[in-house]
Design an enzyme around this catalytic site. Sequence first.
Site, PDB file in Angstrom:
ATOM      1  N   CYS A  79       0.822  -1.289  -0.089  1.00 55.75           N
ATOM      2  CA  CYS A  79       0.156   0.134   0.040  1.00 55.75           C
ATOM      3  C   CYS A  79       0.945   1.329   0.083  1.00 55.75           C
ATOM      4  O   CYS A  79       1.639   1.379  -1.050  1.00 55.75           O
ATOM      5  CB  CYS A  79      -1.001  -0.090   1.115  1.00 55.75           C
ATOM      6  SG  CYS A  79      -2.379   1.071   0.954  1.00 55.75           S
ATOM      7  N   HIS A 181      -3.843  -4.614   0.096  1.00 55.18           N
ATOM      8  CA  HIS A 181      -3.452  -5.333   1.334  1.00 55.18           C
ATOM      9  C   HIS A 181      -3.386  -6.692   1.183  1.00 55.18           C
ATOM     10  O   HIS A 181      -4.625  -7.346   1.471  1.00 55.18           O
ATOM     11  CB  HIS A 181      -4.164  -4.719   2.421  1.00 55.18           C
ATOM     12  CG  HIS A 181      -4.076  -3.249   2.887  1.00 55.18           C
ATOM     13  ND1 HIS A 181      -3.130  -2.914   3.709  1.00 55.18           N
ATOM     14  CD2 HIS A 181      -4.622  -2.041   2.449  1.00 55.18           C
ATOM     15  CE1 HIS A 181      -3.113  -1.645   3.942  1.00 55.18           C
ATOM     16  NE2 HIS A 181      -3.900  -1.136   3.163  1.00 55.18           N
ATOM     17  N   GLU A 183      -2.833  -8.816   3.370  1.00 53.66           N
ATOM     18  CA  GLU A 183      -3.017  -9.361   4.575  1.00 53.66           C
ATOM     19  C   GLU A 183      -4.719  -9.355   4.868  1.00 53.66           C
ATOM     20  O   GLU A 183      -5.280  -9.921   5.735  1.00 53.66           O
ATOM     21  CB  GLU A 183      -2.482  -8.716   5.782  1.00 53.66           C
ATOM     22  CG  GLU A 183      -2.740  -7.491   6.205  1.00 53.66           C
ATOM     23  CD  GLU A 183      -2.394  -6.284   5.046  1.00 53.66           C
ATOM     24  OE1 GLU A 183      -2.492  -5.091   5.576  1.00 53.66           O
ATOM     25  OE2 GLU A 183      -1.746  -6.553   4.123  1.00 53.66           O
TER      26      GLU A 183
END
Length: 201
Positions: A79, A181, A183
């Site tokens: 990001c 992202h 995650e």
Amino acid sequence: MIAIIDYGRGNLRSVQKAFEAVGVSAIVTRDFNKIADAKALVIPGVGAFYDAMAELKKEALDEKIKDEVKKGKPIVGICLGMQVLFENGYEVKQCKGLELLKGDVLKLPQNYKIPHMGWNQLKLKGESQLLKGISEGEFVYFIHSFYAVAGESEVIKATTDYGVEVPAIVEKEHIFGLQFHPEKSGETGLKIIKNLGRLIG
């Protein structure tokens, strides 16, 4: 072991947990010795380009990161962390990035809702070590108001459409960037993190 650079930006622990979930040892640190000992570096981040660079420069983390990358150490920007890999940012005011990749980071076009927040599809642009097992059109999670305009088109390995073609994955030798992202991107994100783990060894 990888070193997740602690410069006060973003949810560092969630990135650490994602790597640990795929069996990759990770620490959150700003210690120069631990950064030097790590097999790879990760720069996560949420926020403004200018503020991120100010924090990195405060303790000379920017120079330490560049020194390690020059030695051939892999680096992954996530990001905002991807954006600071480029030469210039224009958020808050113009400032230099880490200058590891050619190009600038500009604001998304005003005709779309800003920030770009939510799930968007990946459009694959070329062979990438990060895209093993990833198919055209898989969804990942974005949240950003600026995007990279790469100076070298060949570094762009996947894009998404948000009024403009937004580079979603960039790769040049041992330098990797993810605008989304991983995650927060479910199974697709975990696949990409696993691929990173394989690259790091």
